[in-house]
Scaffold this active site. Structure first.
Site, PDB file in Angstrom:
ATOM      1  N   ASN A  96       0.831  -1.200   0.000  1.00 41.05           N
ATOM      2  CA  ASN A  96       0.000   0.000   0.000  1.00 41.05           C
ATOM      3  C   ASN A  96       0.868   1.253   0.000  1.00 41.05           C
ATOM      4  O   ASN A  96       1.962   1.273   0.560  1.00 41.05           O
ATOM      5  CB  ASN A  96      -0.933   0.003   1.217  1.00 41.05           C
ATOM      6  CG  ASN A  96      -1.934  -1.137   1.153  1.00 41.05           C
ATOM      7  OD1 ASN A  96      -2.125  -1.722   0.091  1.00 41.05           O
ATOM      8  ND2 ASN A  96      -2.556  -1.451   2.272  1.00 41.05           N
ATOM      9  N   ASN A 123      -7.925 -13.275   4.041  1.00 44.67           N
ATOM     10  CA  ASN A 123      -8.514 -12.725   2.824  1.00 44.67           C
ATOM     11  C   ASN A 123      -9.900 -13.358   2.674  1.00 44.67           C
ATOM     12  O   ASN A 123     -10.018 -14.577   2.825  1.00 44.67           O
ATOM     13  CB  ASN A 123      -7.626 -13.087   1.603  1.00 44.67           C
ATOM     14  CG  ASN A 123      -7.958 -12.259   0.369  1.00 44.67           C
ATOM     15  OD1 ASN A 123      -9.127 -12.086   0.025  1.00 44.67           O
ATOM     16  ND2 ASN A 123      -6.922 -11.749  -0.288  1.00 44.67           N
ATOM     17  N   PRO A 124     -10.927 -12.568   2.407  1.00 41.88           N
ATOM     18  CA  PRO A 124     -12.258 -13.168   2.258  1.00 41.88           C
ATOM     19  C   PRO A 124     -12.302 -14.160   1.105  1.00 41.88           C
ATOM     20  O   PRO A 124     -13.158 -15.033   1.065  1.00 41.88           O
ATOM     21  CB  PRO A 124     -13.180 -11.978   1.971  1.00 41.88           C
ATOM     22  CG  PRO A 124     -12.397 -10.753   2.294  1.00 41.88           C
ATOM     23  CD  PRO A 124     -10.947 -11.111   2.250  1.00 41.88           C
ATOM     24  N   CYS A 183      17.530  14.861  -8.602  1.00 40.07           N
ATOM     25  CA  CYS A 183      18.653  15.457  -7.869  1.00 40.07           C
ATOM     26  C   CYS A 183      18.544  15.132  -6.370  1.00 40.07           C
ATOM     27  O   CYS A 183      17.459  14.899  -5.855  1.00 40.07           O
ATOM     28  CB  CYS A 183      18.754  16.961  -8.143  1.00 40.07           C
ATOM     29  SG  CYS A 183      17.497  18.000  -7.411  1.00 40.07           S
ATOM     30  N   CYS A 187      16.435  21.697  -9.550  1.00 42.34           N
ATOM     31  CA  CYS A 187      16.767  21.311 -10.929  1.00 42.34           C
ATOM     32  C   CYS A 187      15.714  21.733 -11.944  1.00 42.34           C
ATOM     33  O   CYS A 187      15.929  21.640 -13.151  1.00 42.34           O
ATOM     34  CB  CYS A 187      17.044  19.808 -11.029  1.00 42.34           C
ATOM     35  SG  CYS A 187      15.569  18.799 -10.787  1.00 42.34           S
ATOM     36  N   HIS A 214       5.886  -0.440  -2.765  1.00 44.71           N
ATOM     37  CA  HIS A 214       5.465   0.345  -3.927  1.00 44.71           C
ATOM     38  C   HIS A 214       5.524   1.847  -3.657  1.00 44.71           C
ATOM     39  O   HIS A 214       4.893   2.629  -4.362  1.00 44.71           O
ATOM     40  CB  HIS A 214       4.066  -0.095  -4.374  1.00 44.71           C
ATOM     41  CG  HIS A 214       4.049  -1.506  -4.911  1.00 44.71           C
ATOM     42  ND1 HIS A 214       2.945  -2.300  -4.945  1.00 44.71           N
ATOM     43  CD2 HIS A 214       5.057  -2.265  -5.430  1.00 44.71           C
ATOM     44  CE1 HIS A 214       3.254  -3.491  -5.466  1.00 44.71           C
ATOM     45  NE2 HIS A 214       4.525  -3.491  -5.757  1.00 44.71           N
TER      46      HIS A 214
HETATM   47  P1  NAD Z   1      -5.499  -6.126  -4.980  1.00 51.17           P
HETATM   48  O1  NAD Z   1      -6.485  -5.043  -5.277  1.00 51.17           O
HETATM   49  O2  NAD Z   1      -4.895  -6.848  -6.106  1.00 51.17           O
HETATM   50  O3  NAD Z   1      -6.187  -7.229  -4.037  1.00 51.17           O
HETATM   51  C1  NAD Z   1      -6.902  -6.889  -2.882  1.00 51.17           C
HETATM   52  C2  NAD Z   1      -7.195  -8.159  -2.103  1.00 51.17           C
HETATM   53  O4  NAD Z   1      -7.811  -7.788  -0.884  1.00 51.17           O
HETATM   54  C3  NAD Z   1      -8.132  -9.149  -2.791  1.00 51.17           C
HETATM   55  O5  NAD Z   1      -7.555 -10.442  -2.769  1.00 51.17           O
HETATM   56  C4  NAD Z   1      -9.397  -9.116  -1.940  1.00 51.17           C
HETATM   57  O6  NAD Z   1     -10.040 -10.388  -1.866  1.00 51.17           O
HETATM   58  C5  NAD Z   1      -8.841  -8.705  -0.595  1.00 51.17           C
HETATM   59  N1  NAD Z   1      -9.788  -8.014   0.296  1.00 51.17           N
HETATM   60  C6  NAD Z   1     -10.850  -7.248  -0.040  1.00 51.17           C
HETATM   61  N2  NAD Z   1     -11.455  -6.766   1.069  1.00 51.17           N
HETATM   62  C7  NAD Z   1     -10.762  -7.244   2.129  1.00 51.17           C
HETATM   63  C8  NAD Z   1     -10.890  -7.096   3.543  1.00 51.17           C
HETATM   64  N3  NAD Z   1     -11.877  -6.364   4.114  1.00 51.17           N
HETATM   65  N4  NAD Z   1      -9.999  -7.721   4.348  1.00 51.17           N
HETATM   66  C9  NAD Z   1      -9.009  -8.491   3.816  1.00 51.17           C
HETATM   67  N5  NAD Z   1      -8.842  -8.652   2.478  1.00 51.17           N
HETATM   68  C10 NAD Z   1      -9.705  -8.041   1.646  1.00 51.17           C
HETATM   69  O7  NAD Z   1      -4.417  -5.486  -4.023  1.00 51.17           O
HETATM   70  P2  NAD Z   1      -2.901  -5.857  -3.803  1.00 51.17           P
HETATM   71  O8  NAD Z   1      -2.691  -7.319  -3.721  1.00 51.17           O
HETATM   72  O9  NAD Z   1      -2.402  -4.972  -2.723  1.00 51.17           O
HETATM   73  O10 NAD Z   1      -2.313  -5.398  -5.191  1.00 51.17           O
HETATM   74  C11 NAD Z   1      -1.223  -4.797  -5.196  1.00 51.17           C
HETATM   75  C12 NAD Z   1      -1.350  -3.362  -5.797  1.00 51.17           C
HETATM   76  O11 NAD Z   1      -2.386  -2.533  -5.311  1.00 51.17           O
HETATM   77  C13 NAD Z   1      -0.134  -2.666  -5.408  1.00 51.17           C
HETATM   78  O12 NAD Z   1       0.461  -2.168  -6.566  1.00 51.17           O
HETATM   79  C14 NAD Z   1      -0.545  -1.528  -4.478  1.00 51.17           C
HETATM   80  O13 NAD Z   1       0.409  -0.529  -4.541  1.00 51.17           O
HETATM   81  C15 NAD Z   1      -1.851  -1.196  -5.009  1.00 51.17           C
HETATM   82  N6  NAD Z   1      -2.864  -0.461  -4.254  1.00 51.17           N
HETATM   83  C16 NAD Z   1      -2.638   0.223  -3.080  1.00 51.17           C
HETATM   84  C17 NAD Z   1      -3.693   0.878  -2.419  1.00 51.17           C
HETATM   85  C18 NAD Z   1      -3.468   1.628  -1.137  1.00 51.17           C
HETATM   86  O14 NAD Z   1      -2.372   2.110  -0.881  1.00 51.17           O
HETATM   87  N7  NAD Z   1      -4.502   1.718  -0.276  1.00 51.17           N
HETATM   88  C19 NAD Z   1      -4.982   0.840  -2.963  1.00 51.17           C
HETATM   89  C20 NAD Z   1      -5.186   0.148  -4.162  1.00 51.17           C
HETATM   90  C21 NAD Z   1      -4.117  -0.498  -4.776  1.00 51.17           C
HETATM   91 ZN    ZN Z   2      15.563  18.269  -8.523  1.00 51.89          ZN
END
Ligand code: NAD
Ligand code: ZN
Length: 250
Positions: free
Chosen positions: A99, A209-210, A126, A146, A116
């Site tokens: 996240n 994970n649900p 820079c 820069c 990420h």
């Molecule tokens: P993803 O969207 O691919 O998967 C989310 C997962 O969370 C799913 O498997 C889903 O079943 C599960 N889920 C849904 N609700 C839930 C809950 N209440 N409790 C537990 N699990 C639950 O997300 P990912 O695997 O993190 O994918 C990676 C990409 O998503 C990364 O690139 C990340 O940077 C980015 N991302 C980040 C954010 C953030 O910072 N909040 C938001 C969206 C995406």
């Molecule tokens: Zn700079």
């Protein structure tokens, strides 16, 4: 199936929480994939890659300003708070997250490897490259030193991964005795591959994970529920302790 006894904190010295977008879904932030996912409504080729930024930096910044606005407007969940509390109690606890929202830190956690990046940092080429910036919308989009456009310090599509958080994550995961994966779909590589190091080490590996994921087989314990309710079920004493500590200060 596990019992609460199996996850009692005194049994572990090095815990890793491996977290993804599902953790922050409970705060109201959309996940990337699936129903309501960000990439269902926006084409990443227009908003989330260096090529798009080079073509139209203002458009890409508007998109990220909006994401900052949303991420800054929500509160960490009960699960974020419980994770921070585990870290206070078990000193060797580390967090590895995909996240970019900074919610772990806002809940009080430290030692967070952000695979990420963070939407709350911006960078140019820079020194010192990345700097913290929490303005919404972002103020000075060009670097005062820069003169080039500063971009969000996050890993976009087609970007290389940042070596420092990956190295920290590998170190933490290869020596943990408990890994709890929460809210990640296990399809974004190379991040998704990291928990395998804990499996190889023989750590207890728990998936919260649900839904089933493509990497569910790696885990010996599956908890098919939402993040906050599941963690509160593991350690009911933790959130209660925190709430009463917060209440005592009022
Ligand atoms: P993803 O969207 O691919 O998967 C989310 C997962 O969370 C799913 O498997 C889903 O079943 C599960 N889920 C849904 N609700 C839930 C809950 N209440 N409790 C537990 N699990 C639950 O997300 P990912 O695997 O993190 O994918 C990676 C990409 O998503 C990364 O690139 C990340 O940077 C980015 N991302 C980040 C954010 C953030 O910072 N909040 C938001 C969206 C995406
Ligand atoms: Zn700079």
């Amino acid at each position: 199936m596990t019992t609460h006894e199996d996850l009692a904190l005194h049994r572990f010295r090095r815990i890793v929480f491996f977290t993804g977008a599902g953790l922050s879904a409970e705060c109201g932030l959309p996940t990337y994939r699936g129903k309501g996912g960000i990439w269902g409504s926006y084409d990443w080729q227009d908003y989330a890659c260096q090529r798009a930024f080079d073509r139209d930096p203002e458009k890409v910044w508007e998109f990220h300003d909006e994401r900052r606005r949303r991420m800054g407007a929500v509160e960490p969940s009960q699960a974020h708070r419980i994770i921070a509390e585990v870290q206070r109690r078990v000193a060797g606890t580390k967090i590895v997250t995909q996240n970019i929202d900074g919610l772990h830190q806002r809940a009080g956690a430290t030692d967070v490897s952000e695979l990420h990046g963070s939407v709350w940092r911006i960078r140019c080429d820079c020194p010192p490259r990345a700097v913290e910036n929490r303005e919404v919308p972002i103020g000075a989009r060009r670097c005062p030193a820069c003169g080039t456009w500063r971009r969000p310090d996050i890993v976009w599509f087609e970007d290389p991964m940042q070596p420092a958080p990956i190295e920290a994550a590998i170190a933490a995961i290869s020596e943990c005795d408990l890994l709890i994966s929460i809210g990640t779909s296990g399809v974004v590589f190379p991040a998704a591959d990291l928990p395998r190091l804990a499996v190889q080490r023989g750590a207890l590996c728990v998936e919260v994970n649900p839904e089933e994921t493509p990497v569910s087989d790696w885990y010996s314990v599956h908890v098919r529920g939402p993040a906050s309710a599941s963690l509160a079920g593991f350690w009911p004493e933790l959130d209660a302790a925190r709430e009463s500590a917060a209440g005592a200060g009022d």
